[in-house]
Design a protein around this motif. Sequence first.
Motif, mmCIF file in Angstrom:
data_model
loop_
_atom_site.group_PDB
_atom_site.id
_atom_site.type_symbol
_atom_site.label_atom_id
_atom_site.label_comp_id
_atom_site.label_asym_id
_atom_site.label_seq_id
_atom_site.Cartn_x
_atom_site.Cartn_y
_atom_site.Cartn_z
ATOM 1 N N PHE A 12 -6.445 -27.311 34.987
ATOM 2 C CA PHE A 12 -5.902 -26.476 34.976
ATOM 3 C C PHE A 12 -4.297 -25.918 35.158
ATOM 4 C CE2 PHE A 12 -10.274 -26.231 37.043
ATOM 5 C CZ PHE A 12 -11.186 -25.812 35.485
ATOM 6 N N ASP A 13 -3.685 -27.036 35.603
ATOM 7 C CA ASP A 13 -1.869 -26.756 36.300
ATOM 8 C C ASP A 13 -1.459 -27.459 34.899
ATOM 9 O OD1 ASP A 13 -2.409 -25.582 38.139
ATOM 10 O OD2 ASP A 13 -2.876 -28.168 39.291
ATOM 11 N N ARG A 49 -10.367 -29.129 30.929
ATOM 12 C CA ARG A 49 -9.828 -30.031 32.626
ATOM 13 C C ARG A 49 -9.823 -31.524 32.032
ATOM 14 N NH1 ARG A 49 -15.800 -28.524 35.099
ATOM 15 N NH2 ARG A 49 -17.074 -29.346 33.314
ATOM 16 N N GLU A 317 -6.339 -19.560 35.934
ATOM 17 C CA GLU A 317 -7.401 -18.781 36.743
ATOM 18 C C GLU A 317 -8.026 -18.533 36.570
ATOM 19 O OE1 GLU A 317 -3.984 -18.213 36.090
ATOM 20 O OE2 GLU A 317 -3.024 -18.398 38.713
ATOM 21 N N LYS A 320 -10.363 -21.193 36.167
ATOM 22 C CA LYS A 320 -10.775 -21.412 37.739
ATOM 23 C C LYS A 320 -12.170 -20.518 37.957
ATOM 24 C CE LYS A 320 -6.686 -23.070 39.153
ATOM 25 N NZ LYS A 320 -5.468 -23.880 40.331
ATOM 26 N N TYR A 321 -11.686 -19.589 37.544
ATOM 27 C CA TYR A 321 -13.390 -18.327 37.947
ATOM 28 C C TYR A 321 -14.211 -18.860 37.300
ATOM 29 C CZ TYR A 321 -15.750 -13.913 37.563
ATOM 30 O OH TYR A 321 -16.923 -12.895 38.108
ATOM 31 N N GLU A 323 -14.732 -22.246 35.969
ATOM 32 C CA GLU A 323 -15.838 -23.349 36.489
ATOM 33 C C GLU A 323 -16.745 -22.991 37.427
ATOM 34 O OE1 GLU A 323 -14.162 -27.143 37.329
ATOM 35 O OE2 GLU A 323 -13.506 -25.895 38.396
ATOM 36 N N SER A 324 -16.607 -21.970 38.585
ATOM 37 C CA SER A 324 -17.086 -21.519 39.871
ATOM 38 C C SER A 324 -18.139 -20.559 39.522
ATOM 39 C CB SER A 324 -15.894 -19.974 40.574
ATOM 40 O OG SER A 324 -16.679 -18.779 39.981
#
Length: 335
Positions: A12-13, A49, A317, A320-321, A323-324
């Motif tokens: 992600f980064d 990823r 972001e 990441k959301y 993936e959650s």
Amino acid sequence: MKAIQLKKPAGFDSLHCVELPQLGEPQAGEIQVKICANSLNFHDLVVVRGDFPTAEGRIPMSDGAGVVTAVGAGVTEFAVGDHVVSCFFPTWQDGPATLSDFATVPGDGIDGYAIEQVNAPSTSFTHAPSQYSHAQAATLTTAALTAWRALVVDGKLKAGDTVLVLGTGGVSIFALQMAKSLGAKVIATTSSEAKKQKLLALGADQVINYRDEKNWGDVVLELTAGRGADIVVEVGGPATLAQSIRACRVGGHIALIGILTGYSGEIPTVELMAKQISLKGIIVGSREQQQEMVKALNRFEWVPVIDRTFSVDQMAEAFKYQESGQHFGKICIQH
């Protein structure tokens, strides 16, 4: 013009905003499209990823929707100002599937649509539904077409059938909405009371909490008086396939779509064989199938369910959301 590129090592980064040269005029057979929105899919997640390796500097995102800003010589299907949406397999125009990898898929094998503007063959896009926003149209490329193919193209869905959908991701929500519009009964699974209520509000006839009911395949049989579901939209993979086989009727159809629980696992082959179930793996669909789906969507009253929308500079972001697993429906990027 601005674009997002995925640098190595992936993650992600490793998503970076870059400036690229402005495009020239589209060549013969091409259209120029201003990209206005993207949507996130599990396939995009695994590429970003690093689970699916791709080229250094790859522009991610398989789903793109926007406006035609120029047309090349010989293009008659589109005109400047048309709203369009991308195709997952730009080279698969029609007929049976001939592709088994992602070499031609935007955001994976070739550059995708996390960019302000593209020149591409006109056959890489279809018209968007007339009533859709760009964000809504961007949800169609992967998730909606997968659901359409599972139900209509391969599943031969007819009014009165029972469809089982797993979870509340994009494919499953589209399958629920499409199945109800086509006169089917829908049983859904989820892991929370809040999501259960949302599924019921969308028209699900019954909802099973798979955390409370580990053997939810048996519950589906109970809810259908022992018959089972006509079509199962199987997005989980190895950890859910056995229960999907249990839930499916004799002679029913399972559309194997997802790898959410892994890439391989055991299959109860005796039960699969005894029930004479059709188990078919699918990866999205052809451009012709997308065109047929858009025609149908223009007749339906509902629109895609969008959970959250992020800006382009919030793409990390957004992933990441995703993936959650908190989302219900689709996650979009607005340009």
